[in-house]
Every structure is written in C-alpha cells, then in structure tokens.
Enzyme design. Structure first.
Site, short mmCIF file in Angstrom:
data_model
loop_
_atom_site.label_atom_id
_atom_site.label_comp_id
_atom_site.label_asym_id
_atom_site.label_seq_id
_atom_site.Cartn_x
_atom_site.Cartn_y
_atom_site.Cartn_z
N ASP A 151 92.31 40.53 -10.74
CA ASP A 151 92.98 39.34 -11.24
C ASP A 151 94.47 39.50 -11.51
O ASP A 151 95.26 38.64 -11.18
CB ASP A 151 92.31 38.89 -12.56
CG ASP A 151 90.86 38.49 -12.35
OD1 ASP A 151 90.30 38.81 -11.29
OD2 ASP A 151 90.28 37.86 -13.26
N GLU A 169 83.83 47.94 -19.14
CA GLU A 169 84.31 47.14 -18.02
C GLU A 169 85.27 47.98 -17.16
O GLU A 169 85.20 47.97 -15.94
CB GLU A 169 85.03 45.88 -18.55
CG GLU A 169 85.49 44.95 -17.44
CD GLU A 169 86.11 43.65 -17.97
OE1 GLU A 169 86.32 43.54 -19.20
OE2 GLU A 169 86.37 42.76 -17.16
#
Ligand code: GLC
Length: 429
Positions: free
Chosen positions: A171, A400
């Site tokens: 992202d 993550e």
C-alpha cells in the site's frame, strides 16, 4: 525449534480468523475478505483441511465482476470499524459488481490465484476434489487474466499497470511516492480514519497519503467504476515489476493447469501472456540497482526506488543471470539488517524500518521470493530467507509485519497469512 508446537500455534491463528467460508486477515483491523490474503492462506489451510482451503478461494471468486475484475475486498459483513467501507466505494451494479447484494471494493490486488490453485492441485491427496475445484476456478481465473491484459495494458505492451497503490498490495511503498505526488487532494469528502484505532500512527501511512488514496477512489467512483475508462483516466499508472511478476507466474501456472485438464485454448493464451511479460520485464531492469524498478507509465520513466517489488520477478521465472543478480543483492542486504527480506533497500535514506511497506518484512513476500530462488536453483539464499522468516516468529509471534533490524512485531497481531506462510516454511526445515 519445536516444529509440532509451531504448527499447532499457526493452525490456531487460522482457526481464530476463520469466518466459515472466508478468513479475515486479522480481527479488528481487517474485518472482511481480502483478495490475495485469501489466495495465499489456503496453502496453509490445505495442510489442515483441503475442502476448507478450496472454499476460501471459491468464496472469493463468487464475487468476481462481470467484466472479469477481481475486487481487492469483499465486504461480507457490515463493520463500522473499517474505513473506507462499502459506502465509500459504492460499486453496486458497476462492472457487474454486487451480485448477491454483497458489496466489494472497486480495485484489484496481485493476481496470485493462478499460482495458488496450481499448487493446491499439485499437492492434493484427494485428486477428484481438486479436479472439481480446479475445473470450476480455471475459467474464472482466466477471465481475470483476460481483464488485466485488456483493461490494464490497453496498448498491448505486455505489462499491466496499477491505478491505485492499494492494488499492488504494498500500500504505502516508496515506489509510489513520486507518481503519487501528482495525484490531487482537492475536493475529497471529509473522512475519519479507523486504522489508527488498531495500529500505531508511526507504523501507518500519513494523512497526506490517505487524502490521495481517497481522491483516486472518488475519481473512479465518478467514472462509475467503468474499467474500460479507468486506466487512461487515472493520473496514477505504474507498471510494478512485483505485481507483474505475480501475474506472469499465475499465467504460467494456469497454463500448466489448463493443459492438465485439457483446456488447450486457456493454456495457450496464458502461456503467451506469460512469455510476452517475461520479455517485457527486461525494460524494467536496472544495472545500477542490480534489480528491477517500477515504470511510471504517465512519464515513461523508471522510478528510482529499490523496493522488494523489484526482487519479486524471480517468482515469475526470469532468466538465470537476473535471478543470480537478485540472489546476490539479497545476500548484500542481509549484511545490513538482522532479518531478511526488508521491503525496501536499507541503505536508501527513505527506508523506514517500522512504517507500512517502507522497510519492514512481510512473510508472504519472503515466501514468493524464496520460491522463485529455489526453483531457479538458488537454494542457499532461499534457505536463508526461510530461516529468517521462522526466526521472526520466535521474536515477534504471528505479526502482520516485522522490523528487519531487531524483529519487533509491527501492525496487527495474530495475522492469518503470516500463520499460513509459517505452515509453508515448516515444509523446508
Ligand atoms: C493491507 C496490505 C494488503 C493486505 C491487507 C490485508 O492493506 O497492504 O496487502 O491485503 O492489508 O492483509
């Protein structure tokens, strides 16, 4: 390392995030189904239950748009805790979205499905179950690939462009800084971010970046998500070597799968796309960096940013000398940080060890790079990546992502695809 205990812990994370027919990346931060998460996660799920693994991908593909596009998020449930939600995307009815009244986002994500389905098929113990699902998914994945080469490579260059940074799955990468700076921020609707409730602001994108993300969403929404228009109408059009490498690998794998089940036309088309893509990737090679770079399709120039997207072409099957150079580059990087593979070159002053996709390590990226290196015979570096990945679990749990300097856990905790990748890495130790 106690392999059995690690396997059980990873299986527990998958179980925790299982919502029956799909899996959420982690509870809280990501409450819906994400595209490439739901293609990579089944590799781990299959080691526990093959039917459950197939269901994950089938659920995702039930929300394919009529034009062939596969959205990056499927909003199975209503959840106020996530932004931007379905009410911001507003894709209902556009491109055939929203059949069955379930909302989706309007952009795509890395096309890892072809690779994942072939891998599940090859490893399947229950061949007839695998054949049933492969037959059902093959034409759908083929339609997605067709969509890519039609709507994201309108000039037939052999490489597709992303039109929003979120499509790359990386992202907030440094790759987008320059092309993204040309995206306006005026006229966006007021909004409240929700990600900062779940994760530390120093590890997430900045407000200015968020404004631009949203400007693009609003712009595409104004164009009614008509994919025949979006590419040319987007001020952000980037040819990312990582994104293309994943698509190319999936085309090769889908071609082999199609051969195995007697779908010659699909096999030929996908092999042709893949071969053209491999040849076209050469344009993105940088001798100076010893890796591939992104190309800004708006300016026609390469972007000076040595990111992990430029290492991923090893996953596509690029020529051996290129793989060798990338293996050497990873060796060099491993002398600068304790754990590999950081998402960005640590010697770049823009490197940020804890901020989203600007330096930290993601195990899915490690998995694809290691897979490509292993296939090309670069076993020593592949093994090093696997070792480093498992060491990160020891230091930070199933996070993550991780700080490559000291292994600190970052972002969301108890993360699905991290657990799935651990199950995969355990096969190699
Ligand atoms: C973030 C990542 C994206 C991933 C999603 C769910 O948005 O950047 O790649 O699919 O989280 O894990």
């Amino acid at each position: 390392m106690d392999k059995k205990a690690l396997f059980a812990q990873a299986a527990e994370v998958l179980q925790e995030n299982d919502r029956g027919t799909y899996t959420v990346p982690t509870k809280g931060l990501y409450p819906f189904q994400w595209n490439w998460d739901s293609c990579l996660t089944p590799l781990g799920q299959a080691q526990i239950s093959a039917p459950r693994a197939w269901t994950e991908i089938e659920t995702l593909f039930a929300h394919q748009w009529e034009d062939g596009m596969m959205p990056h998020i499927v909003f199975h449930v209503h959840d106020e805790g996530y932004f931007p939600g379905a009410n911001v995307w507003r894709t209902q009815g556009c491109g055939g979205a929203g059949r069955g009244k379930i909302d989706t986002s309007g952009i795509t994500q890395p096309a890892v499905a072809g690779f994942a389905v072939k891998r599940l098929f090859d490893r399947a113990k229950d061949k007839s179950l695998a054949l049933k699902h492969a037959k059902s998914l093959l034409p759908k994945i083929n339609r997605w690939h067709e969509w890519f080469y039609r709507d994201r490579d309108p000039a037939g260059e052999g490489l597709v462009a992303i039109i929003h940074p979120w499509e790359a799955g990386r992202d907030n990468s440094i790759d987008w800084d320059e092309p993204f700076s040309k995206v306006p921020t005026d006229g966006i609707d007021p909004y409240v971010r929700r990600d900062l409730k779940h994760a530390d602001a120093s590890m997430r994108p900045t407000k200015e970046q968020y404004d631009r993300y949203l400007w693009l969403v609003q712009h595409f929404r104004d164009l009614k998500w008509d994919n025949s228009k979006l590419h040319d109408a987007s001020p952000f059009r980037v040819v990312d070597p990582g994104f293309n490498a994943i698509l190319i690998r999936s085309c090769f794998d889908l071609a082999d799968l199609a051969d195995a089940i007697g779908e010659k036309e699909i096999a030929d088309k996908n092999r042709a796309w893949a071969k053209k893509g491999i040849a076209a990737l050469e344009r993105l090679w940088s001798d100076k960096h010893g890796q591939y770079l992104c190309l800004d399709r708006v300016t026609g120039k390469l972007i000076d940013s040595a990111d992990c997207g430029g290492l991923l072409p090893v996953f596509a099957g690029v020529p051996k000398p290129r793989v060798r150079a990338i293996a050497q580059r990873i060796e060099k990087i491993s002398q600068q940080v304790k754990y590999i593979v950081p998402t960005h070159d640590p010697s770049d002053p823009r490197f940020d060890a804890k901020r989203y996709w600007r330096g930290p390590i993601w195990l899915i990226i490690n998995y694809m790079i290691a897979d490509g290196l292993r296939t090309a015979g670069e076993t020593a570096v592949a093994d090093k990546i696997v070792k480093s990945s498992l060491a990160l679990i020891d230091s930070g749990g199933f996070a993550e992502y991780y700080d490559p300097r000291d292994g600190t856990a970052c972002g969301g905790a108890r993360f699905t695809w991290t657990a799935a990748m651990v199950l995969e890495f355990l096969r190699y130790v």
